[in-house]
Design an enzyme around this catalytic site. Structure first.
Site, PDB file in Angstrom:
ATOM      1  N   TYR A  90       3.907  72.502 -13.824  1.00  0.00           N
ATOM      2  CA  TYR A  90       3.892  71.153 -14.410  1.00  0.00           C
ATOM      3  C   TYR A  90       5.118  70.865 -15.269  1.00  0.00           C
ATOM      4  CZ  TYR A  90      -1.015  71.357 -13.041  1.00  0.00           C
ATOM      5  OH  TYR A  90      -2.184  71.487 -12.330  1.00  0.00           O
ATOM      6  N   HIS A 123       4.148  63.525 -15.871  1.00  0.00           N
ATOM      7  CA  HIS A 123       2.912  63.644 -16.654  1.00  0.00           C
ATOM      8  C   HIS A 123       3.112  64.511 -17.903  1.00  0.00           C
ATOM      9  CE1 HIS A 123      -1.117  62.301 -16.598  1.00  0.00           C
ATOM     10  NE2 HIS A 123      -1.718  63.387 -16.193  1.00  0.00           N
ATOM     11  N   TYR A 179      -5.137  71.757 -20.931  1.00  0.00           N
ATOM     12  CA  TYR A 179      -5.003  70.842 -19.793  1.00  0.00           C
ATOM     13  C   TYR A 179      -5.269  69.418 -20.269  1.00  0.00           C
ATOM     14  CZ  TYR A 179      -4.130  74.590 -16.584  1.00  0.00           C
ATOM     15  OH  TYR A 179      -3.559  75.661 -15.970  1.00  0.00           O
ATOM     16  N   ASN A 211      -6.945  66.798 -19.384  1.00  0.00           N
ATOM     17  CA  ASN A 211      -8.270  66.176 -19.491  1.00  0.00           C
ATOM     18  C   ASN A 211      -9.053  66.603 -20.725  1.00  0.00           C
ATOM     19  OD1 ASN A 211      -7.371  65.358 -17.048  1.00  0.00           O
ATOM     20  ND2 ASN A 211      -9.065  66.161 -15.853  1.00  0.00           N
ATOM     21  N   ASN A 269      -6.212  60.105 -18.593  1.00  0.00           N
ATOM     22  CA  ASN A 269      -7.244  61.099 -18.903  1.00  0.00           C
ATOM     23  C   ASN A 269      -7.042  61.808 -20.235  1.00  0.00           C
ATOM     24  OD1 ASN A 269      -8.746  60.576 -16.627  1.00  0.00           O
ATOM     25  ND2 ASN A 269      -7.600  62.028 -15.375  1.00  0.00           N
TER      26      ASN A 269
END
Length: 194
Positions: free
Chosen positions: A16, A21, A65, A67, A113
């Site tokens: 990532y 993001h 993470y 979320n 999220n």
């Protein structure tokens, strides 16, 4: 000493790194680097503590993470006893063009999220956010793939310029306050000089 919690949103893990993001991670990393801070892995986050102009900045990159970002946010907010208005969450936003940033003292999660979880954990959307425009240049139905992609080579110069500017926004937010900083930031267009 006035204390601030600077939260960069993103996902842990190499796959990532430097994706759209994860721009929150990149901004917080750049701010820490500018001020000689370094990150250590602590409870629920990577954390750097920075002292600047009589202020303390607790910078975190949640390791939960995206979320579950709210878990790290709430934990460090409480642990460091920081006022909610002295927090700044840096997040990617597809509704904002790549050449723009938007600073607000409150506002909905807009389907993000990470923000959704923070709002759920705090029980309010009234906390400052710096939205980093990532644009929405993707085919229909490809949003999830788009946000997890790395920046295009031709976007990088502009992105790094904005990242650098975000450090100044964090400093300004902590010294002259959110209202005056919003007047400087919102509506500003970033251009890449050839």
């Amino acid at each position: 000493m006035q204390k601030f919690l600077i939260v960069g949103l993103g996902n842990p893990g190499n796959e990532y790194r430097h994706t759209r993001h994860n721009i929150g991670f990149d901004v917080v990393s750049a701010f820490a680097l500018k001020h000689g801070g370094f990150f250590q892995t602590v409870r629920l986050a990577e954390k750097a503590e920075i002292k600047w102009k009589g202020k303390i900045f607790i910078c975190i990159k949640p390791t939960t993470y995206m979320n579950l970002s709210g878990k790290a946010f709430k934990y460090w907010l409480d642990a460091e006893k920081i006022a909610l208005e002295n927090t700044l969450t840096i997040v990617d936003d597809i509704a904002i063009p790549v050449d723009s940033l938007r600073l607000r003292p409150a506002g909905s999660d807009a389907g993000h999220n990470g923000l959704k979880d923070i709002q759920f954990m705090l029980g309010t959307d009234k906390y400052p956010k710096l939205r980093f425009g990532i644009g929405n240049n993707y085919p229909k139905g490809m949003q999830a793939e788009f946000v997890l992609m790395k920046w295009k080579p031709e976007e990088l110069k502009l992105v790094w310029k904005k990242i650098e500017y975000c450090s100044e926004i964090i400093e300004s937010f902590s010294t002259i306050g959110i209202e005056k900083t919003m007047n400087i930031v919102n509506g500003k267009k970033f251009l890449v000089e050839e």
